[in-house]
Scaffold this motif. Sequence first.
Motif, PDB file in Angstrom:
ATOM      1  N   THR A 100       0.856  -1.180   0.000  1.00 25.54           N
ATOM      2  CA  THR A 100       0.000   0.000   0.000  1.00 25.54           C
ATOM      3  C   THR A 100       0.891   1.228   0.000  1.00 25.54           C
ATOM      4  O   THR A 100       1.972   1.221   0.607  1.00 25.54           O
ATOM      5  N   TRP A 101       0.458   2.273  -0.681  1.00 27.23           N
ATOM      6  CA  TRP A 101       1.295   3.446  -0.894  1.00 27.23           C
ATOM      7  C   TRP A 101       0.984   4.533   0.130  1.00 27.23           C
ATOM      8  O   TRP A 101      -0.173   4.757   0.490  1.00 27.23           O
ATOM      9  N   VAL A 102       2.035   5.215   0.606  1.00 29.17           N
ATOM     10  CA  VAL A 102       1.910   6.341   1.536  1.00 29.17           C
ATOM     11  C   VAL A 102       2.362   7.595   0.814  1.00 29.17           C
ATOM     12  O   VAL A 102       3.560   7.774   0.562  1.00 29.17           O
ATOM     13  N   ASP A 103       1.412   8.464   0.467  1.00 31.06           N
ATOM     14  CA  ASP A 103       1.745   9.697  -0.256  1.00 31.06           C
ATOM     15  C   ASP A 103       2.360  10.748   0.649  1.00 31.06           C
ATOM     16  O   ASP A 103       3.262  11.480   0.241  1.00 31.06           O
ATOM     17  N   GLU A 104       1.854  10.832   1.884  1.00 29.70           N
ATOM     18  CA  GLU A 104       2.293  11.881   2.812  1.00 29.70           C
ATOM     19  C   GLU A 104       2.783  11.237   4.114  1.00 29.70           C
ATOM     20  O   GLU A 104       1.993  11.005   5.027  1.00 29.70           O
ATOM     21  N   PRO A 105       4.073  10.945   4.193  1.00 28.75           N
ATOM     22  CA  PRO A 105       4.606  10.322   5.411  1.00 28.75           C
ATOM     23  C   PRO A 105       4.397  11.210   6.633  1.00 28.75           C
ATOM     24  O   PRO A 105       4.462  12.442   6.551  1.00 28.75           O
ATOM     25  N   ARG A 106       4.154  10.572   7.773  1.00 25.01           N
ATOM     26  CA  ARG A 106       4.033  11.280   9.038  1.00 25.01           C
ATOM     27  C   ARG A 106       5.384  11.323   9.722  1.00 25.01           C
ATOM     28  O   ARG A 106       6.349  10.648   9.319  1.00 25.01           O
ATOM     29  N   GLY A 107       5.453  12.089  10.796  1.00 32.64           N
ATOM     30  CA  GLY A 107       6.723  12.271  11.487  1.00 32.64           C
ATOM     31  C   GLY A 107       7.317  11.000  12.046  1.00 32.64           C
ATOM     32  O   GLY A 107       8.539  10.886  12.179  1.00 32.64           O
ATOM     33  N   ASP A 108       6.467  10.027  12.408  1.00 30.51           N
ATOM     34  CA  ASP A 108       6.980   8.790  12.988  1.00 30.51           C
ATOM     35  C   ASP A 108       7.135   7.672  11.954  1.00 30.51           C
ATOM     36  O   ASP A 108       7.416   6.531  12.314  1.00 30.51           O
ATOM     37  N   HIS A 109       6.968   7.987  10.675  1.00 31.50           N
ATOM     38  CA  HIS A 109       7.196   6.983   9.642  1.00 31.50           C
ATOM     39  C   HIS A 109       8.694   6.797   9.391  1.00 31.50           C
ATOM     40  O   HIS A 109       9.493   7.697   9.663  1.00 31.50           O
ATOM     41  N   LEU A 111      10.434   6.741   6.641  1.00 30.90           N
ATOM     42  CA  LEU A 111      11.002   7.557   5.571  1.00 30.90           C
ATOM     43  C   LEU A 111      10.291   8.908   5.527  1.00 30.90           C
ATOM     44  O   LEU A 111       9.115   9.006   5.889  1.00 30.90           O
ATOM     45  N   ASP A 112      11.030   9.927   5.086  1.00 32.35           N
ATOM     46  CA  ASP A 112      10.455  11.274   5.012  1.00 32.35           C
ATOM     47  C   ASP A 112       9.984  11.618   3.602  1.00 32.35           C
ATOM     48  O   ASP A 112       9.770  12.784   3.276  1.00 32.35           O
ATOM     49  N   ARG A 113       9.820  10.622   2.759  1.00 32.99           N
ATOM     50  CA  ARG A 113       9.363  10.811   1.379  1.00 32.99           C
ATOM     51  C   ARG A 113       8.347   9.706   1.078  1.00 32.99           C
ATOM     52  O   ARG A 113       8.283   8.696   1.803  1.00 32.99           O
ATOM     53  N   PRO A 114       7.542   9.855   0.042  1.00 35.71           N
ATOM     54  CA  PRO A 114       6.546   8.825  -0.258  1.00 35.71           C
ATOM     55  C   PRO A 114       7.185   7.443  -0.397  1.00 35.71           C
ATOM     56  O   PRO A 114       8.263   7.286  -0.966  1.00 35.71           O
ATOM     57  N   PHE A 115       6.490   6.437   0.129  1.00 33.52           N
ATOM     58  CA  PHE A 115       7.028   5.075   0.132  1.00 33.52           C
ATOM     59  C   PHE A 115       5.860   4.091   0.186  1.00 33.52           C
ATOM     60  O   PHE A 115       4.689   4.485   0.297  1.00 33.52           O
ATOM     61  N   ALA A 116       6.181   2.820   0.125  1.00 34.92           N
ATOM     62  CA  ALA A 116       5.173   1.767   0.224  1.00 34.92           C
ATOM     63  C   ALA A 116       5.423   0.919   1.460  1.00 34.92           C
ATOM     64  O   ALA A 116       6.569   0.551   1.748  1.00 34.92           O
ATOM     65  N   TRP A 117       4.346   0.633   2.205  1.00 36.08           N
ATOM     66  CA  TRP A 117       4.391  -0.477   3.154  1.00 36.08           C
ATOM     67  C   TRP A 117       4.153  -1.738   2.336  1.00 36.08           C
ATOM     68  O   TRP A 117       3.264  -1.773   1.473  1.00 36.08           O
ATOM     69  N   ALA A 118       4.931  -2.769   2.610  1.00 37.38           N
ATOM     70  CA  ALA A 118       4.788  -3.974   1.789  1.00 37.38           C
ATOM     71  C   ALA A 118       5.056  -5.224   2.616  1.00 37.38           C
ATOM     72  O   ALA A 118       5.812  -5.197   3.595  1.00 37.38           O
ATOM     73  N   ALA A 128       6.072 -13.851   4.821  1.00 32.20           N
ATOM     74  CA  ALA A 128       6.501 -12.511   4.413  1.00 32.20           C
ATOM     75  C   ALA A 128       6.794 -11.629   5.618  1.00 32.20           C
ATOM     76  O   ALA A 128       6.220 -11.802   6.705  1.00 32.20           O
ATOM     77  N   LEU A 129       7.657 -10.655   5.402  1.00 27.65           N
ATOM     78  CA  LEU A 129       8.071  -9.676   6.401  1.00 27.65           C
ATOM     79  C   LEU A 129       7.471  -8.326   6.034  1.00 27.65           C
ATOM     80  O   LEU A 129       7.543  -7.891   4.878  1.00 27.65           O
ATOM     81  N   LEU A 130       6.873  -7.648   6.994  1.00 30.17           N
ATOM     82  CA  LEU A 130       6.357  -6.301   6.762  1.00 30.17           C
ATOM     83  C   LEU A 130       7.496  -5.300   6.863  1.00 30.17           C
ATOM     84  O   LEU A 130       8.180  -5.228   7.886  1.00 30.17           O
ATOM     85  N   HIS A 131       7.696  -4.515   5.795  1.00 27.96           N
ATOM     86  CA  HIS A 131       8.739  -3.492   5.810  1.00 27.96           C
ATOM     87  C   HIS A 131       8.381  -2.427   4.776  1.00 27.96           C
ATOM     88  O   HIS A 131       7.279  -2.422   4.232  1.00 27.96           O
ATOM     89  N   VAL A 132       9.290  -1.489   4.555  1.00 30.09           N
ATOM     90  CA  VAL A 132       9.033  -0.396   3.615  1.00 30.09           C
ATOM     91  C   VAL A 132       9.823  -0.625   2.331  1.00 30.09           C
ATOM     92  O   VAL A 132      10.929  -1.178   2.352  1.00 30.09           O
ATOM     93  N   VAL A 133       9.223  -0.198   1.222  1.00 26.37           N
ATOM     94  CA  VAL A 133       9.891  -0.221  -0.074  1.00 26.37           C
ATOM     95  C   VAL A 133      10.072   1.224  -0.516  1.00 26.37           C
ATOM     96  O   VAL A 133       9.108   1.970  -0.659  1.00 26.37           O
ATOM     97  N   ASP A 134      11.322   1.606  -0.709  1.00 31.00           N
ATOM     98  CA  ASP A 134      11.658   2.951  -1.165  1.00 31.00           C
ATOM     99  C   ASP A 134      11.825   2.886  -2.685  1.00 31.00           C
ATOM    100  O   ASP A 134      12.933   2.795  -3.202  1.00 31.00           O
ATOM    101  N   SER A 135      10.708   2.955  -3.386  1.00 37.06           N
ATOM    102  CA  SER A 135      10.733   2.758  -4.837  1.00 37.06           C
ATOM    103  C   SER A 135      10.888   4.059  -5.606  1.00 37.06           C
ATOM    104  O   SER A 135      11.150   4.037  -6.810  1.00 37.06           O
ATOM    105  N   GLY A 136      10.674   5.205  -4.930  1.00 40.84           N
ATOM    106  CA  GLY A 136      10.774   6.489  -5.599  1.00 40.84           C
ATOM    107  C   GLY A 136       9.509   6.928  -6.281  1.00 40.84           C
ATOM    108  O   GLY A 136       9.316   8.126  -6.528  1.00 40.84           O
ATOM    109  N   SER A 137       8.619   5.994  -6.577  1.00 38.70           N
ATOM    110  CA  SER A 137       7.389   6.336  -7.286  1.00 38.70           C
ATOM    111  C   SER A 137       6.371   5.220  -7.097  1.00 38.70           C
ATOM    112  O   SER A 137       6.720   4.033  -7.100  1.00 38.70           O
ATOM    113  N   LYS A 138       5.125   5.617  -6.946  1.00 32.48           N
ATOM    114  CA  LYS A 138       4.049   4.633  -6.853  1.00 32.48           C
ATOM    115  C   LYS A 138       3.936   3.824  -8.134  1.00 32.48           C
ATOM    116  O   LYS A 138       3.586   2.632  -8.108  1.00 32.48           O
ATOM    117  N   ALA A 139       4.254   4.459  -9.265  1.00 32.40           N
ATOM    118  CA  ALA A 139       4.135   3.785 -10.561  1.00 32.40           C
ATOM    119  C   ALA A 139       5.064   2.585 -10.662  1.00 32.40           C
ATOM    120  O   ALA A 139       4.817   1.657 -11.450  1.00 32.40           O
TER     121      ALA A 139
END
Length: 342
Positions: A100-109, A111-118, A128-139
Amino acid sequence: MTTQGSQTSSASSVSQASQTSDERVPHVLEFPGGYTRSTGPVIGRFLTGLRSGRIHGVRTPDGKVLIPPTEYDPVTAAALGAADEDWVEVGPAGTVTSWTWVDEPRGDHPLDRPFAWALIRPDGADTALLHVVDSGSKAVMATGMRVHATWRAERTGSVKDIASFVPGEGPAEVPVLAGEAELEPVSLVTLPHRLEYRLRPGTVWNHFIDGMAVGQIRGTRCPTCGKVYVPPRGACPADGLPATEWVDLPDTGVLTTFAVNNVPAAGAPEVPFISGYVLLDGADIAMLVLVSDVPWQDVRIGMRVRAVWVPPGQRTRSVKNLKWFAPTGEPDVPYERFEEYV
């Protein structure tokens, strides 16, 4: 218990409170400094591996590899991870199974830029392991995409030692951790716990807070059973009928039970501190409070106590106006007079 000093408040106070019912009051629930717990041998070994830049899963008797590892087989409840051969290094590359994509990260997230929880299934694992994907773009994100772990230079034995997963097979270089050879296995973790939210009090709670602003504790009385509840209830929990009568209670009572706390808490005067239940004079339910101005060794059930308030000029519309309860010096109340409230 004595009921002297109790009186019914006027209906005009209730209507005044309703005028402020749209106000939202900030609340914070937290363990200051975090909550410290032991890891146990399985999670401890998993976290120690992360500190070294490796991801380990644990093998079940039927050959499945679980990540994160668990102490017991979720199917058979058999103990896992006792032997070295039960452990399997997995990843560091893997496959995204959902996201799922996060457009506006919160202070406790993380990453400070848009990212995906995956949910990411590392190669060699069956879960599977829950973590963040720093893909640079939702696309760029897609179920089934290949990603690999990237690592922080400073690692402490936490799932956050993986900075993020990024697209591609990798593997990414694992920065050398200074002094790693001298470090003990991870056996304790301190986890931050803080929840901030805003609450619309409503008519009943507003009237209670209005009382706190002037150093008055208010409760509600059920017209059917006559029980007085503090903090107030809009409906009697005993018979379900509206508790419509307001009662101004004295700020004295008896300590019915208590605990000695050695973990710091917001509002506590010191450590160790005492939390306990005080049955106010005229009330039919005890309320949770802090107890202070007395050595913890001298605290006892049956002790008569009185509220200690913030000075009038410093009060706000807050329950924090009541700092804690302190001994009155009066004789203790015999147990049989409050035993039904313990």
